[in-house]
Motif scaffolding. Structure first.
Motif, PDB file in Angstrom:
ATOM      1  N   ASN A  43       0.855  -1.282  -0.013  1.00 37.78           N
ATOM      2  CA  ASN A  43      -0.029   0.009   0.076  1.00 37.78           C
ATOM      3  C   ASN A  43       0.822   1.165  -0.007  1.00 37.78           C
ATOM      4  O   ASN A  43       1.969   1.261   0.939  1.00 37.78           O
ATOM      5  N   ARG A  44       0.573   2.171  -0.880  1.00 33.93           N
ATOM      6  CA  ARG A  44       1.566   3.251  -0.930  1.00 33.93           C
ATOM      7  C   ARG A  44       1.726   4.142   0.169  1.00 33.93           C
ATOM      8  O   ARG A  44       2.573   4.806   0.606  1.00 33.93           O
ATOM      9  N   ASP A  45       0.443   4.434   0.715  1.00 41.15           N
ATOM     10  CA  ASP A  45       0.573   5.296   2.119  1.00 41.15           C
ATOM     11  C   ASP A  45       1.324   4.559   3.126  1.00 41.15           C
ATOM     12  O   ASP A  45       2.068   5.153   4.079  1.00 41.15           O
ATOM     13  N   PHE A  46       1.035   3.094   3.364  1.00 35.84           N
ATOM     14  CA  PHE A  46       2.055   2.300   4.602  1.00 35.84           C
ATOM     15  C   PHE A  46       3.422   2.713   4.049  1.00 35.84           C
ATOM     16  O   PHE A  46       4.367   2.804   4.941  1.00 35.84           O
ATOM     17  N   GLN A  47       3.628   2.467   2.579  1.00 39.92           N
ATOM     18  CA  GLN A  47       5.100   2.642   2.227  1.00 39.92           C
ATOM     19  C   GLN A  47       5.651   4.048   2.637  1.00 39.92           C
ATOM     20  O   GLN A  47       6.958   4.011   2.936  1.00 39.92           O
ATOM     21  N   ALA A  48       4.797   4.868   2.419  1.00 41.40           N
ATOM     22  CA  ALA A  48       5.193   6.396   2.773  1.00 41.40           C
ATOM     23  C   ALA A  48       5.380   6.644   4.204  1.00 41.40           C
ATOM     24  O   ALA A  48       6.731   7.186   4.547  1.00 41.40           O
ATOM     25  N   SER A  49       4.600   5.913   5.068  1.00 34.37           N
ATOM     26  CA  SER A  49       5.034   5.957   6.525  1.00 34.37           C
ATOM     27  C   SER A  49       6.198   5.203   6.979  1.00 34.37           C
ATOM     28  O   SER A  49       7.182   5.715   7.793  1.00 34.37           O
ATOM     29  N   LEU A  50       6.489   4.023   6.283  1.00 30.87           N
ATOM     30  CA  LEU A  50       7.775   3.301   6.380  1.00 30.87           C
ATOM     31  C   LEU A  50       9.219   4.113   5.864  1.00 30.87           C
ATOM     32  O   LEU A  50      10.097   4.373   6.597  1.00 30.87           O
ATOM     33  N   ASN A  51       8.764   5.013   4.843  1.00 28.20           N
ATOM     34  CA  ASN A  51      10.201   5.705   4.324  1.00 28.20           C
ATOM     35  C   ASN A  51      10.338   6.816   5.236  1.00 28.20           C
ATOM     36  O   ASN A  51      11.575   7.507   5.599  1.00 28.20           O
ATOM     37  N   LEU A  52       9.090   7.506   5.833  1.00 27.79           N
ATOM     38  CA  LEU A  52       9.331   8.533   6.789  1.00 27.79           C
ATOM     39  C   LEU A  52       9.831   8.012   8.008  1.00 27.79           C
ATOM     40  O   LEU A  52      10.808   9.006   8.772  1.00 27.79           O
ATOM     41  N   LYS A  53       9.681   7.049   8.593  1.00 26.18           N
ATOM     42  CA  LYS A  53      10.446   6.344   9.774  1.00 26.18           C
ATOM     43  C   LYS A  53      11.937   6.302   9.604  1.00 26.18           C
ATOM     44  O   LYS A  53      12.757   6.496  10.460  1.00 26.18           O
ATOM     45  N   ALA A  54      12.170   5.611   8.158  1.00 22.20           N
ATOM     46  CA  ALA A  54      13.764   5.477   7.945  1.00 22.20           C
ATOM     47  C   ALA A  54      14.139   6.919   7.855  1.00 22.20           C
ATOM     48  O   ALA A  54      15.497   7.189   8.048  1.00 22.20           O
ATOM     49  N   TYR A  55      13.580   7.954   7.280  1.00 24.45           N
ATOM     50  CA  TYR A  55      14.213   9.542   7.420  1.00 24.45           C
ATOM     51  C   TYR A  55      14.264  10.094   8.928  1.00 24.45           C
ATOM     52  O   TYR A  55      15.455  10.686   8.752  1.00 24.45           O
ATOM     53  N   GLY A  56      13.277   9.657   9.639  1.00 19.05           N
ATOM     54  CA  GLY A  56      13.574   9.970  10.978  1.00 19.05           C
ATOM     55  C   GLY A  56      14.454   9.544  11.501  1.00 19.05           C
ATOM     56  O   GLY A  56      15.358   9.946  12.448  1.00 19.05           O
ATOM     57  N   GLU A  57      15.105   8.213  11.298  1.00 14.32           N
ATOM     58  CA  GLU A  57      16.084   7.779  11.798  1.00 14.32           C
ATOM     59  C   GLU A  57      17.330   8.316  11.657  1.00 14.32           C
ATOM     60  O   GLU A  57      18.414   8.160  12.487  1.00 14.32           O
TER      61      GLU A  57
END
Length: 388
Positions: free
Chosen positions: A370-384
């Motif tokens: 799901n594109r929205d769930f993937q966006a949240s995963l990418n944002l978490k990786a950005y935050g790391e």
């Protein structure tokens, strides 16, 4: 110690409500009087008049026979209104705000100030200054106005800048109170949040918060509001006299009903945002990463502007900011041009031809998500990367 603003609804009786409108009217009169004095003095080439000089002059005006009605209002209400006018006029010349306008009885919000030293709070009531000067016990009760929420404001704290305002239906009191810092033990994990229109928020930990505007309660209220708006419009057209419109009692009654529906809709949306942000913060993540949305640009799309406005993205971010600050959680805002939806969370490939209608992300590496769930995963990786 941290300073928090607390806003609680009041439940005054008819006599107390009359006194509140009287106080708000006196505050508006003092503000306009001070602003007129400053403006007239500037046009004559004079220097800025300090608020202490204006307050002394207003005290002499208050003691005159013509303005004897001001004696029924607490002196601190008018003094603070004059101070507010002087601050607004001074800020205009510092290029901090636009030129202050005179307050209108019809359009401006009725509000006034109470002295932060003389105001008192109990678990259920707040005491105002000057509502009743009598020493009789039954008359002294007039000074105590009931609070809609009990125990919300501490009774033994230092209060700052108490303000009372009327929103068209109810009276509210807002006051700043000092609270001790609350440090919580946080988890090692972070959360990435992708905001959208189909769903309000999709979190990287698997939690999804639905769009409250798609619920039956909100849809029924929206329908009721549209009908009331049409009814009010028809009443205005029916009672039109030449160029001007005549405001009848039926128009006033329908406008009040419309105002209640608008307040109900606003309260439902704000309450849902508060519940959502509190639930996310209460999971105690080490950091929260959200994207910097171009809301003003999104509002230019006439197909999505209403949906974007109803979601309240700015309010969501504002609530997250102060709740994260209170709980010691780091809030990271990703760059506006970070491709959170187009970036594959597995291989790092960027799909440039991704459309808004594509709800499922399919990558060449075999990643289907799901594109929205993937966006949240990418944002978490950005935050790391940027988390301290």
């Amino acid at each position: 110690m941290m300073v928090k603003a607390v806003r609680v609804m009041l439940e005054p009786n008819n006599v107390q409500q009359t006194k509140m409108f009287q106080y708000a009217g006196a505050a508006r009169f003092a503000y306009n009087w001070a602003l007129a004095k400053e403006k007239d003095n500037y046009e004559k080439g004079g220097k800025f008049i300090s608020d202490s000089e204006l307050r002394k002059e207003f005290t002499r005006l208050r003691n005159s026979a013509e303005y004897a009605w001001l004696q029924n209002v607490s002196n601190n209400v008018t003094k603070q209104a004059i101070k507010d006018a002087c601050i607004a006029y001074k800020n205009f010349f510092k290029s901090l705000q636009k030129h202050p306008r005179f307050k209108s009885k019809k359009k401006s919000t009725p509000k006034f100030y109470q002295d932060n030293i003389k105001i008192q709070f109990s678990d259920t009531h707040v005491k105002f200054e000057g509502f009743s000067s009598s020493r009789k016990a039954n008359k002294q009760k007039l000074n105590w106005v009931r609070l809609a929420e009990h125990g919300r404001i501490p009774t033994d704290a230092k209060y700052m800048n108490p303000r009372i305002s009327f929103d068209g239906l109810n009276w509210w009191i807002s006051v700043c109170v000092e609270f001790p810092d609350c440090k919580k033990n946080l988890n090692n994990d972070g959360i990435g949040i992708d905001l959208g229109i189909k769903d309000l928020a999709i979190c990287s930990d698997g939690n999804t918060y639905k769009n409250i505007n798609k619920s039956q309660v909100v849809k029924k209220l929206e329908k009721c509001r549209r009908r009331l708006q049409r009814r009010v419009s028809r009443k205005y057209e029916k009672n039109k006299k030449g160029v001007s419109y005549c405001k009848t009692k039926n128009v006033i009654k329908n406008e009040k009903r419309l105002l209640k529906v608008n307040h109900r809709l606003t309260n439902i949306r704000k309450n849902y945002l508060n519940q959502t942000t509190s639930e996310i913060v209460n999971r105690k993540p080490r950091f929260i990463c959200i994207e910097d949305l171009n809301v003003s640009g999104m509002m230019k799309n006439r197909h999505l502007s209403k949906a974007v406005q109803n979601q309240g993205f700015f309010e969501f971010r504002k609530q997250l900011e102060y709740k994260c600050n209170n709980n010691g959680i780091q809030l990271i805002v990703a760059d506006r041009f970070y491709p959170s939806s187009k970036l594959c969370s597995c291989c790092g490939n960027i799909k440039k031809d991704l459309k808004l209608s594509d709800r499922i992300y399919k990558c060449e590496c075999g990643n289907v998500i799901n594109r929205d769930f993937q966006a949240s995963l990418n944002l978490k990786a950005y935050g790391e990367k940027f988390a301290s």
